[in-house]
Write a protein that holds these residues in place. Structure first.
Motif, PDB file in Angstrom:
ATOM      1  N   VAL A   1       0.854  -1.184   0.000  1.00 22.05           N
ATOM      2  CA  VAL A   1       0.000   0.000   0.000  1.00 22.05           C
ATOM      3  C   VAL A   1       0.894   1.240   0.000  1.00 22.05           C
ATOM      4  CG1 VAL A   1      -1.780   1.287   1.220  1.00 22.05           C
ATOM      5  CG2 VAL A   1      -1.832  -1.220   1.233  1.00 22.05           C
TER       6      VAL A   1
ATOM      7  N   LEU B   1      -7.159   6.011  -5.006  1.00 22.25           N
ATOM      8  CA  LEU B   1      -8.327   6.207  -4.153  1.00 22.25           C
ATOM      9  C   LEU B   1      -8.101   7.427  -3.272  1.00 22.25           C
ATOM     10  CD1 LEU B   1      -8.907   2.489  -3.051  1.00 22.25           C
ATOM     11  CD2 LEU B   1      -9.917   3.716  -4.981  1.00 22.25           C
TER      12      LEU B   1
ATOM     13  N   SER C   1      -9.224   9.875  -0.143  1.00 21.07           N
ATOM     14  CA  SER C   1      -9.955   9.802   1.119  1.00 21.07           C
ATOM     15  C   SER C   1     -11.075  10.824   1.146  1.00 21.07           C
ATOM     16  CB  SER C   1      -9.002  10.039   2.294  1.00 21.07           C
ATOM     17  OG  SER C   1      -8.442  11.340   2.228  1.00 21.07           O
TER      18      SER C   1
ATOM     19  N   GLU D   1      -4.481   6.728  -1.839  1.00 22.86           N
ATOM     20  CA  GLU D   1      -3.985   5.372  -1.603  1.00 22.86           C
ATOM     21  C   GLU D   1      -3.921   4.617  -2.917  1.00 22.86           C
ATOM     22  OE1 GLU D   1      -5.486   1.287   0.703  1.00 22.86           O
ATOM     23  OE2 GLU D   1      -6.853   2.965   0.327  1.00 22.86           O
TER      24      GLU D   1
ATOM     25  N   PHE E   1      -8.535   6.570   5.829  1.00 19.24           N
ATOM     26  CA  PHE E   1      -9.280   5.509   5.149  1.00 19.24           C
ATOM     27  C   PHE E   1      -9.753   4.491   6.183  1.00 19.24           C
ATOM     28  CE2 PHE E   1      -6.430   7.103   1.843  1.00 19.24           C
ATOM     29  CZ  PHE E   1      -7.269   7.173   0.727  1.00 19.24           C
TER      30      PHE E   1
ATOM     31  N   SER F   1      -7.840  -0.988   4.843  1.00 16.06           N
ATOM     32  CA  SER F   1      -7.494  -0.771   3.440  1.00 16.06           C
ATOM     33  C   SER F   1      -6.156  -1.441   3.132  1.00 16.06           C
ATOM     34  CB  SER F   1      -7.392   0.729   3.137  1.00 16.06           C
ATOM     35  OG  SER F   1      -8.640   1.360   3.298  1.00 16.06           O
ATOM     36  N   GLY F   2      -6.115  -2.195   2.063  1.00 14.10           N
ATOM     37  CA  GLY F   2      -4.889  -2.876   1.665  1.00 14.10           C
ATOM     38  C   GLY F   2      -4.707  -4.232   2.310  1.00 14.10           C
TER      39      GLY F   2
ATOM     40  N   PRO G   1      -7.512  -6.613   3.151  1.00  9.02           N
ATOM     41  CA  PRO G   1      -8.897  -7.067   3.290  1.00  9.02           C
ATOM     42  C   PRO G   1      -8.982  -8.512   3.775  1.00  9.02           C
ATOM     43  CG  PRO G   1      -8.241  -7.161   1.000  1.00  9.02           C
ATOM     44  CD  PRO G   1      -7.107  -6.515   1.732  1.00  9.02           C
TER      45      PRO G   1
ATOM     46  N   ASP H   1     -16.396  -2.310   6.058  1.00  7.61           N
ATOM     47  CA  ASP H   1     -16.659  -1.028   5.397  1.00  7.61           C
ATOM     48  C   ASP H   1     -17.241  -1.235   4.006  1.00  7.61           C
ATOM     49  OD1 ASP H   1     -16.104   2.030   5.165  1.00  7.61           O
ATOM     50  OD2 ASP H   1     -15.175   1.163   3.374  1.00  7.61           O
TER      51      ASP H   1
ATOM     52  N   THR I   1     -13.221  -5.131   2.966  1.00  5.11           N
ATOM     53  CA  THR I   1     -12.394  -4.108   3.607  1.00  5.11           C
ATOM     54  C   THR I   1     -12.958  -3.814   4.990  1.00  5.11           C
ATOM     55  OG1 THR I   1     -11.819  -3.124   1.476  1.00  5.11           O
ATOM     56  CG2 THR I   1     -11.499  -1.762   3.444  1.00  5.11           C
TER      57      THR I   1
END
Length: 727
Positions: free
Chosen positions: A85, A124, A126, A133, A430, A434-435, A437, A461, A507
């Protein structure tokens, strides 16, 4: 005591039984063999990193859900990868020019060796517009740490003014962990050897003897590395950074301990034997059984780790056992050959002379700390062992405060860690997961049901399914159905189906290595099992869960096995039942006190976030096995003296005769394990303290006061049911 003519004649007979050419050939062959092992093993040091891995999933058994999901990933993705990430953060918000620059940096990163070309996720942004990200899949055929270092170097060479970058996620954390182990070959070994050398200089006040002892220990380590690297290359065992560090320390410490016992016997023999050949054989006869029994006990305890389900535990057993085996062989072959060559010169400037007076072992006229301690034990035995027991019991109360139920992966590394800092920054902008999952694999027919269950959990999420031919590689899923729209301009692709199954990525709101994420994944496993019992939940969080659960199971199973095995060995060695039971009781009590003190130090002094579940298991294996080591050194000499002088006098003589060498050995072993603390790894720092403190506690309190006083108070009944109990 002066050597008598009869003893001198006996030694002459001993020499006459062995031809002169054999007395030269035998040690020469031994030295040449060890010289070859030293050279070959030294060359293997450069290869050990190539056969090591720090990948957490490789620790798990094949039956774990997380392992099964990990193996299925390559089928769904077409290749095996480790997600990295890349996070870009600007206080106050990212501008359009920042986003343009980020897009340029990502294009550059995709061209690096080890990064799948064109596979980066869309950028992505935020919700607060302050962070961006990007997920970069890293080819697992490359060394992850090397690729991450290249990514970080590229970002550092092309900075975006005012924007802070982090490389985190599983790949970043693995790279930081690998970097923390980078000094294991040099810093750790030099620190351990330096500490041992200083201690030996202080103990023997001789410049040559410490070099002989350390040469023996290093040779044992080189031979061990040679064999371990060959087995790891053949796939017979899994070698990790922590196993490598423990191997180094264990071999250096154990080989030095066994060497000190032989050196003590050799120095005694040089007073009684005029010729060093005879002194060598006398020392070997006196040290062979205790060294073999002590090392055999440690090997037996280590091999009990084969009952473990964790691959790292299972491989540590044979790896460390190989090291101990070479430590035994080196102490009983290489060291005698070296001391035969050096003779009395090894002890210069305080050389033991033939016919010189032995230090008095006991009695009113005996001088020195150990004879004085023996007199205290003989006159206040019950007071000494009761007081010692109470101290250990009070210290043991702290064991209930030990937090050994697992830690976040980001806490593995002590000191600076860009990946840990990146995880913290990621959680601010985030969803924390994230990154990293959670990965859910189940039947295609149950896709929507699985999605509904996942999205109904407050800890999740968002959810997406791994899809074919989409730009991002995934398609979002909602409770409204599978026709959800992806990022602007991104078509919704058909899910990737492998053997009738699909893979969903969930996620999480919490960081993937946090307790909250673990609680969410545990609940998800329960919920999806109601849809279909065959659904698997894996991913970073699941790996941590399965690792901790397996480690706790191993700990509960293996500790009793080790106790039984060592108890049986002691019974065979001492030819008694009562004495082994007493010795095991004292060792377990010492271990409890060590964990109690360690819990206080970890929680209130060093403020560690917790401990891995295997920390108590490793601490138990090393402390119990090595603690019994010293008791074997003591009690084998006590038994020898008891046959000649009676039990209570034999206890005092055994204490005085072994006090110096065992104390020196304990200090050496504590110093070598303390050297593990130079590596910025939480696990090794905790093992370093537990073993170092425990060995010192056992050396100065348990072995020097508790065991002798308890044995003296019981008397000859401790040898029951052997003949000694009736003498």
């Amino acid at each position: 005591m002066k050597a008598s003519p009869s003893s001198s004649g006996a030694q002459g007979d001993s020499r006459s039984r062995v031809p002169g050419w054999l007395r030269i050939l035998l040690p020469t062959v031994v030295l040449l063999v060890w010289f070859a092992l030293f050279g070959a093993g030294g060359a293997s040091f450069g290869q050990i990193s190539a056969v090591s891995t720090n990948d957490a999933v490789q620790q798990l058994p094949a039956s774990a859900d997380a392992t099964k999901v990990q193996l299925l990933q390559s089928d769904f993705r077409g290749s095996e990868s480790v997600p990295g990430v890349v996070l870009f953060v600007r206080d106050g918000g990212l501008s359009d020019s920042d986003l343009t620059a980020i897009d340029e940096r990502v294009s550059t990163l995709e061209k690096l060796d080890g990064v799948f070309s064109g596979s980066a996720s869309p950028i992505l942004i935020s919700n607060d517009k302050a962070a961006a990200e990007v997920i970069l899949p890293i080819d697992s055929n490359y060394t992850t740490a090397t690729v991450v270092d290249e990514i970080r170097a590229t970002l550092a060479d092309q900075p975006i003014d005012g924007v802070t970058t982090f490389v985190t996620g599983p790949a970043g954390l693995l790279a930081d962990l690998t970097g923390a182990f980078a000094g294991i070959d040099g810093i750790l070994l030099l620190t351990a050897l330096g500490a041992v050398f200083i201690i030996l200089i202080l103990v023997y006040r001789s410049p040559l003897l410490p070099l002989i002892v350390l040469g023996t220990s290093l040779s044992a380590l080189c031979a061990s590395v040679l064999v371990v690297v060959a087995l790891a290359r053949a796939g017979a065992l899994t070698l990790t950074g922590q196993t490598q560090g423990i191997l180094f320390i264990l071999v250096i410490g154990a080989a030095t301990d066994y060497s000190l016992l032989y050196v003590s016997r050799f120095r005694e023999a040089l007073r009684d034997k005029e010729h060093k050949w005879d002194a060598t054989w006398t020392a070997l006869r006196g040290s062979f059984e205790p060294i073999l029994a002590s090392g055999g006990t440690v090997i037996a305890a280590l091999l009990c780790l084969l009952f473990s389900d964790l691959n790292t535990n299972k491989s540590l057993g044979p790896v460390a056992a190989i090291g101990i085996a070479f430590a035994i062989v080196a102490a009983l072959t290489l060291l005698p050959a070296l001391l035969l060559w050096a003779g009395r010169t090894a002890f210069w400037p305080v050389r033991p002379r033939f016919g010189s007076v032995h230090p008095a072992l006991s009695g009113a006229g005996a001088k020195g700390i150990w004879p004085k301690l023996a007199r205290v034990v003989s006159t206040r035995a019950r007071l000494v062992w009761v007081a010692s027991t109470l101290i250990l019991l009070v210290a043991s109360l702290g064991v209930f405060q030990l937090k050994a139920d697992g830690i976040s992966q980001s806490d593995f590394v002590l000191g600076a860690s860009q990946a840990r800092d990146g995880q913290a920054a990621l959680g601010e902008h985030f969803p924390g997961g994230s990154g990293t999952p959670a990965l859910v694999v189940g039947p295609q027919a149950d896709l929507q049901k699985m999605a509904d269950v996942l999205l109904s959990n407050d800890g999740v999420d968002s959810v997406s399914v791994l899809a074919k031919d989409s730009v991002s590689g995934t398609t979002p899923i909602t409770t409204e159905g599978l026709q959800a729209v992806g990022p602007p301009g991104t078509p919704v692709a058909e899910p990737t189906v492998v053997n009738g199954e699909v893979m969903i990525q969930a996620t999480l709101n919490a960081a993937g290595d946090s307790p909250a994420a673990e609680q969410t994944v545990r609940q998800l496993r329960v919920d999806v099992s109601e849809v279909n019992a065959g659904i698997l939940v894996g991913g970073t969080t699941a790996i941590a869960i399965d690792t901790n659960d397996t480690a706790i199971r191993d700990r509960t199973l293996i500790i009793p096995i080790i106790l039984v095995v060592i108890l049986l060995i002691l019974m065979l060695l001492l030819r008694a039942i009562v004495a082994p039971l007493l010795l095991m009781g004292t060792v377990v009590l010492s271990f409890g006190a060590t964990l109690g003190v360690s819990a206080w130090v970890f929680n209130d002094v060093l403020r560690f976030p917790g401990a891995d579940p295997v920390v108590p298991l490793y601490g138990f294996v090393f402390l119990v096995a090595l603690g019994v080591d010293y008791n074997i050194f003591l009690m084998s000499r006590v038994r020898e003296e008891s046959i000649r002088h009676g039990t209570r006098e034999g206890i005092l003589r055994g204490l005085v005769a072994t006090g110096g060498v065992i104390t020196s050995a304990g200090v050496v072993l504590a110093a070598t394990f303390a050297a593990l603390g130079v590596l910025p790894i939480l696990f090794l720092a905790q093992i370093a303290f537990i073993v170092a403190f425990g060995v010192l506690l056992d050396t100065f309190l348990v072995r020097s006061l508790l065991v002798p006083a308890l044995a003296h108070d019981i008397g000859r009944e401790m040898w029951w049911p052997s003949k000694l109990s009736r003498r």
